[in-house]
Design a protein around this motif. Structure first.
Motif, short mmCIF file in Angstrom:
data_model
loop_
_atom_site.label_atom_id
_atom_site.label_comp_id
_atom_site.label_asym_id
_atom_site.label_seq_id
_atom_site.Cartn_x
_atom_site.Cartn_y
_atom_site.Cartn_z
N ASP A 48 0.82 -1.20 0.00
CA ASP A 48 0.00 0.00 0.00
C ASP A 48 0.86 1.25 0.00
O ASP A 48 1.94 1.30 0.60
CB ASP A 48 -0.92 0.04 1.22
N CYS A 49 0.35 2.29 -0.65
CA CYS A 49 0.98 3.60 -0.58
C CYS A 49 0.51 4.29 0.69
O CYS A 49 -0.68 4.49 0.91
CB CYS A 49 0.61 4.44 -1.80
N ILE A 50 1.46 4.61 1.57
CA ILE A 50 1.14 5.25 2.84
C ILE A 50 0.89 6.74 2.66
O ILE A 50 0.00 7.33 3.28
CB ILE A 50 2.29 5.03 3.85
N HIS A 51 1.70 7.35 1.81
CA HIS A 51 1.62 8.81 1.65
C HIS A 51 2.23 9.20 0.32
O HIS A 51 3.17 8.57 -0.16
CB HIS A 51 2.36 9.51 2.79
N GLU A 52 1.69 10.25 -0.27
CA GLU A 52 2.25 10.85 -1.47
C GLU A 52 2.48 12.33 -1.21
O GLU A 52 1.54 13.06 -0.85
CB GLU A 52 1.32 10.66 -2.67
N GLY A 53 3.71 12.76 -1.33
CA GLY A 53 4.06 14.16 -1.07
C GLY A 53 4.40 14.89 -2.34
O GLY A 53 5.12 14.37 -3.20
#
Length: 444
Positions: A48-53
């Motif tokens: 899973d992608c936890i965060h995209e900055g």
């Protein structure tokens, strides 16, 4: 444990620039032309992608502190500035600017280390204050350094020479040099500590021999030969969590895993094998041979190997325990993560367990890549953008910038960071207690 590789960013999905695993190998951070992403790697079949900055474009350094919300970002657009974010709150904790381009950043629960070509900066991670500046270090154009993830044994290793493979071991807690290790004849190419900070592995630019030293003594413990026929560029070294194994990846198609044989109190192996018996015979015979010959005979070969699908790509590898089994993880420059099963008893060729694409099916199709194997699941709620989180109420700390340098190498600060969540007590970045608390330690 922590490894990072910078790629050239040409031709890969999303123009991938860099890739790194966090200190306990629970997440993978990738820097791209559009920003950065954090992925969870705690499951074999699901990623899973936890965060995209998207705070900064062209991110070539992105480092996450264990499983916390602290992430350090450096962009090619402002390569002399380091930004530290609390990504769950969408706030900037601080930023620091330096006299030259930032080449690497290393973190543990006590220290944040920034490496420039000819200097190293050591910060206290609880308040981000600059504690020590190591000036006029030997030229280090790749920013090679390693920081132990164990906050009690917070050792820093960096090259002590630009022409031969000397290693300086520095105590980042007590801010003092520990020892110098004459590790190789040629310049260093890779360094890594084990999780407890009691072992240090190194490789030189030749890439034929990997050595392991005891820390803080600096005594040689193991010597492994990756190959004798050709020189290679070893780009990644990583110990397993229990320090029983060491993996090495290079610009070839093979990843090597070496086994650090354990010995009992008497110095004998606890479980003697035919291979170890033959090894002892060679060790005994080597004392009667010339140094060059005996050195080769006493070296151990790979315990296990992985044959990658493509040769010539730069990658970062690490050993981890995922779902209670030992695994080898390889993040490649073309935006894929390969997970292999490792047989800790018999070794041999590792079996591919799963393959993940870091940017999903649609983005692969845009690049003309067929969607084979597993695809990364990127649920919107689990991968919020910076814009979506920045409005969350939070008492953000004051930004701090290093604007100049004093004669003794100390930084002249702009505004002082006030007391905030790092100022006292254990490092705790949010209410979830994402990693175990640590006690305060006084510097000697």
């Amino acid at each position: 444990m922590e490894d990072r590789e910078t790629f050239d960013g040409r031709g890969g999905p999303q123009d991938l620039i860099s890739s790194s695993f966090n200190q306990d190998t629970t997440s993978l951070s990738v820097g791209t032309k559009s920003g950065y992403r954090l992925f969870s790697v705690t499951s074999v079949d699901k990623m899973d992608c936890i965060h995209e900055g998207a705070e900064s474009p062209d991110v070539y350094i992105v480092e996450r502190l264990f499983s916390s919300s602290l992430v350090v970002v450096v962009s090619l657009s402002i390569p002399r500035r380091m930004n530290v974010y609390h990504f769950k709150k969408g706030t900037e904790i601080c930023n620091y600017s330096y006299s030259n381009n930032i080449l690497s950043v290393r973190l543990n629960r006590q220290r944040l280390v920034v490496c420039l070509e000819e200097s190293v900066y050591i910060h206290n991670i609880k308040d981000m204050k600059l504690l020590k500046t190591l000036l006029n270090t030997p030229s280090n154009p790749s920013g090679l350094c390693a920081l132990s993830i164990n906050h009690s044994n917070s050792y820093l290793a960096y090259p002590g020479s630009s022409t031969i493979g000397e290693i300086i071991v520095y105590d980042a807690n007590n801010l003092s040099t520990v020892t110098m290790i004459p590790a190789h004849d040629s310049p260093l190419a890779a360094l890594t500590f084990n999780s407890s900070g009691t072992k240090l592995a190194s490789a030189s630019e030749r890439g034929t021999v990997i050595r392991v030293f005891s820390i803080p003594e600096g005594q040689r413990m193991f010597e492994f030969r990756r190959g004798m026929k050709r020189y290679v560029n070893i780009s990644s070294l990583s110990f397993s969590p229990d320090a029983q194994f060491l993996c090495a990846s290079s610009n070839t198609e093979t990843v090597h895993i070496f086994k650090l044989e354990q010995h009992g109190p008497s110095g004998e192996e606890e479980c003697p094998t035919w291979g170890s018996y033959v090894g002892k015979m060679f060790s005994a015979a080597s004392s009667y041979l010339p140094a060059q010959v005996s050195g080769v005979m006493s070296q151990e070969r790979a315990f296990a190997t992985v044959r990658l699908l493509v040769a010539g790509q730069r990658n970062v590898c690490t050993l981890a325990t995922i779902q209670k089994l030992p695994r080898l993880l390889v993040a490649s420059s073309d935006g894929q993560l390969f997970i292999y099963n490792v047989d800790p008893q018999d070794g041999g060729e590792c079996v591919l367990a799963q393959k993940h694409r870091l940017f999903g099916e649609d983005e692969d199709k845009e690049e003309g890549v067929e969607s084979e194997g597993s695809e990364v699941t990127v649920p919107v709620q689990a991968c919020p953008s910076y814009a979506a989180t920045v409005a969350i109420p939070a008492t953000g700390p004051v930004t701090t910038t290093l604007t100049g340098y004093s004669e003794d190498g100390g930084a002249k600060k702009g505004e002082v960071i006030p007391e905030h969540e790092f100022a006292a007590g254990p490092v705790c970045l949010d209410d979830e207690n994402e990693f175990p608390p640590v006690s305060n330690q006084q510097l000697c």
